[in-house]
Scaffold this motif. Structure first.
Motif, PDB file in Angstrom:
ATOM      1  N   ILE A 112       0.869  -1.175   0.000  1.00  0.00           N
ATOM      2  CA  ILE A 112       0.000   0.000   0.000  1.00  0.00           C
ATOM      3  C   ILE A 112       0.905   1.223   0.000  1.00  0.00           C
ATOM      4  N   VAL A 113       0.712   2.085  -1.010  1.00  0.00           N
ATOM      5  CA  VAL A 113       1.614   3.209  -1.235  1.00  0.00           C
ATOM      6  C   VAL A 113       0.822   4.510  -1.216  1.00  0.00           C
ATOM      7  N   SER A 114       1.260   5.461  -0.405  1.00  0.00           N
ATOM      8  CA  SER A 114       0.585   6.758  -0.328  1.00  0.00           C
ATOM      9  C   SER A 114       1.146   7.694  -1.407  1.00  0.00           C
ATOM     10  N   ASP A 115       0.645   8.920  -1.414  1.00  0.00           N
ATOM     11  CA  ASP A 115       1.155   9.932  -2.347  1.00  0.00           C
ATOM     12  C   ASP A 115       2.405  10.636  -1.836  1.00  0.00           C
ATOM     13  N   ASP A 116       2.826  10.315  -0.625  1.00  0.00           N
ATOM     14  CA  ASP A 116       4.028  10.919  -0.074  1.00  0.00           C
ATOM     15  C   ASP A 116       5.223  10.597  -0.982  1.00  0.00           C
ATOM     16  N   PRO A 117       6.008  11.602  -1.378  1.00  0.00           N
ATOM     17  CA  PRO A 117       7.134  11.356  -2.295  1.00  0.00           C
ATOM     18  C   PRO A 117       8.124  10.300  -1.782  1.00  0.00           C
ATOM     19  N   ASP A 118       8.422  10.304  -0.490  1.00  0.00           N
ATOM     20  CA  ASP A 118       9.351   9.304   0.053  1.00  0.00           C
ATOM     21  C   ASP A 118       8.741   7.900  -0.027  1.00  0.00           C
ATOM     22  N   ASP A 119       7.462   7.801   0.246  1.00  0.00           N
ATOM     23  CA  ASP A 119       6.781   6.507   0.176  1.00  0.00           C
ATOM     24  C   ASP A 119       6.762   5.996  -1.269  1.00  0.00           C
ATOM     25  N   ARG A 120       6.476   6.883  -2.213  1.00  0.00           N
ATOM     26  CA  ARG A 120       6.465   6.484  -3.623  1.00  0.00           C
ATOM     27  C   ARG A 120       7.847   6.041  -4.082  1.00  0.00           C
ATOM     28  N   GLN A 121       8.878   6.760  -3.649  1.00  0.00           N
ATOM     29  CA  GLN A 121      10.248   6.407  -4.030  1.00  0.00           C
ATOM     30  C   GLN A 121      10.631   5.031  -3.464  1.00  0.00           C
ATOM     31  N   ALA A 122      10.295   4.783  -2.218  1.00  0.00           N
ATOM     32  CA  ALA A 122      10.589   3.483  -1.610  1.00  0.00           C
ATOM     33  C   ALA A 122       9.816   2.371  -2.332  1.00  0.00           C
ATOM     34  N   ALA A 123       8.580   2.653  -2.738  1.00  0.00           N
ATOM     35  CA  ALA A 123       7.779   1.662  -3.463  1.00  0.00           C
ATOM     36  C   ALA A 123       8.408   1.341  -4.817  1.00  0.00           C
ATOM     37  N   ARG A 124       8.922   2.340  -5.486  1.00  0.00           N
ATOM     38  CA  ARG A 124       9.595   2.093  -6.775  1.00  0.00           C
ATOM     39  C   ARG A 124      10.807   1.183  -6.587  1.00  0.00           C
ATOM     40  N   ALA A 125      11.544   1.410  -5.514  1.00  0.00           N
ATOM     41  CA  ALA A 125      12.709   0.557  -5.233  1.00  0.00           C
ATOM     42  C   ALA A 125      12.254  -0.875  -4.942  1.00  0.00           C
ATOM     43  N   ARG A 126      11.173  -1.021  -4.163  1.00  0.00           N
ATOM     44  CA  ARG A 126      10.658  -2.364  -3.877  1.00  0.00           C
ATOM     45  C   ARG A 126      10.180  -3.042  -5.155  1.00  0.00           C
ATOM     46  N   TRP A 127       9.512  -2.298  -6.024  1.00  0.00           N
ATOM     47  CA  TRP A 127       9.042  -2.845  -7.303  1.00  0.00           C
ATOM     48  C   TRP A 127      10.227  -3.453  -8.057  1.00  0.00           C
ATOM     49  N   ARG A 128      11.334  -2.713  -8.145  1.00  0.00           N
ATOM     50  CA  ARG A 128      12.506  -3.204  -8.880  1.00  0.00           C
ATOM     51  C   ARG A 128      13.081  -4.469  -8.240  1.00  0.00           C
ATOM     52  N   VAL A 129      13.092  -4.530  -6.912  1.00  0.00           N
ATOM     53  CA  VAL A 129      13.602  -5.717  -6.218  1.00  0.00           C
ATOM     54  C   VAL A 129      12.705  -6.925  -6.502  1.00  0.00           C
ATOM     55  N   TYR A 130      11.395  -6.733  -6.382  1.00  0.00           N
ATOM     56  CA  TYR A 130      10.459  -7.815  -6.677  1.00  0.00           C
ATOM     57  C   TYR A 130      10.589  -8.263  -8.137  1.00  0.00           C
ATOM     58  N   GLN A 131      10.699  -7.296  -9.031  1.00  0.00           N
ATOM     59  CA  GLN A 131      10.809  -7.596 -10.457  1.00  0.00           C
ATOM     60  C   GLN A 131      12.063  -8.418 -10.745  1.00  0.00           C
ATOM     61  N   ALA A 132      13.182  -8.012 -10.157  1.00  0.00           N
ATOM     62  CA  ALA A 132      14.436  -8.737 -10.359  1.00  0.00           C
ATOM     63  C   ALA A 132      14.364 -10.161  -9.812  1.00  0.00           C
ATOM     64  N   ALA A 133      13.558 -10.351  -8.782  1.00  0.00           N
ATOM     65  CA  ALA A 133      13.401 -11.682  -8.182  1.00  0.00           C
ATOM     66  C   ALA A 133      12.413 -12.556  -8.964  1.00  0.00           C
ATOM     67  N   GLY A 134      11.718 -11.977  -9.944  1.00  0.00           N
ATOM     68  CA  GLY A 134      10.809 -12.750 -10.783  1.00  0.00           C
ATOM     69  C   GLY A 134       9.381 -12.857 -10.289  1.00  0.00           C
ATOM     70  N   HIS A 135       8.986 -12.001  -9.349  1.00  0.00           N
ATOM     71  CA  HIS A 135       7.613 -12.033  -8.845  1.00  0.00           C
ATOM     72  C   HIS A 135       6.644 -11.470  -9.887  1.00  0.00           C
ATOM     73  N   ASP A 136       5.397 -11.863  -9.787  1.00  0.00           N
ATOM     74  CA  ASP A 136       4.323 -11.424 -10.669  1.00  0.00           C
ATOM     75  C   ASP A 136       3.780 -10.100 -10.124  1.00  0.00           C
ATOM     76  N   LEU A 137       4.073  -8.983 -10.798  1.00  0.00           N
ATOM     77  CA  LEU A 137       3.747  -7.648 -10.278  1.00  0.00           C
ATOM     78  C   LEU A 137       2.497  -7.068 -10.933  1.00  0.00           C
ATOM     79  N   HIS A 138       1.688  -6.388 -10.104  1.00  0.00           N
ATOM     80  CA  HIS A 138       0.482  -5.728 -10.573  1.00  0.00           C
ATOM     81  C   HIS A 138       0.357  -4.378  -9.872  1.00  0.00           C
ATOM     82  N   ALA A 139      -0.037  -3.356 -10.633  1.00  0.00           N
ATOM     83  CA  ALA A 139      -0.218  -2.012 -10.072  1.00  0.00           C
ATOM     84  C   ALA A 139      -1.698  -1.622 -10.149  1.00  0.00           C
ATOM     85  N   HIS A 140      -2.175  -0.967  -9.081  1.00  0.00           N
ATOM     86  CA  HIS A 140      -3.573  -0.532  -8.999  1.00  0.00           C
ATOM     87  C   HIS A 140      -3.583   0.900  -8.479  1.00  0.00           C
TER      88      HIS A 140
END
Length: 146
Positions: A112-140
């Motif tokens: 769950i990601v808020s509109d806070d810039p720091d929260d969004r930036q951390a979420a982008r980093a997590r997305w890249r980590v999950y993606q590199a690990a091969g997880h099935d990613l979905h954005a809403h």
């Protein structure tokens, strides 16, 4: 690999976590709400006691003696064995700044990601980590602006 859903644009991250937890608990799904931050876990604990006038969500710390009899756990470490006793497989709600370790036992992870810039930036980093690990990613988009 787990499916990881990112809910972007949450007006209030913790309140949305409570709403999601209530919905899944009612549907018969076990949940682990994860954060290494004790303050975040304390805040979500208080909110789960009464985030709505008629809503109480039974929950305990994953280390509590009552955990085996409860299907919603608050955890500062990801339990290797998720809560049992629910009709549906366990999901993990990540409220931490980093990807949770050891998510193999969970059908899905919800970010769950808020509109806070720091929260969004951390979420982008997590997305890249999950993606590199091969997880099935979905954005809403949950902001209600679209």
């Amino acid at each position: 690999m787990a499916r990881v859903d990112f809910a972007f644009g949450a007006p209030d991250r913790l309140r949305m976590a409570c709403t999601v937890a209530q919905r899944h608990y009612t549907a018969g799904r076990a949940l682990v709400v994860y954060s290494r931050d004790a303050l975040t876990l304390a805040r979500i604990d208080r909110l789960l006691w009464g985030f709505e006038a008629t809503a109480f969500l039974p929950h305990v710390a994953a280390t509590d003696p009552l955990a085996p009899a409860t299907v919603v756990w608050l955890a500062d470490q990801v339990p290797a064995t998720p809560p049992a006793g629910a009709a549906l497989p366990a999901w993990l709600i990540n409220l931490d700044a980093d990807c949770p370790p050891g998510i193999q036992a969970y059908e899905r992870v919800l970010e769950i990601v808020s509109d806070d810039p720091d929260d969004r930036q951390a979420a982008r980093a997590r997305w890249r980590v999950y993606q590199a690990a091969g997880h099935d990613l979905h954005a809403h988009d949950v902001s209600g602006r679209a």
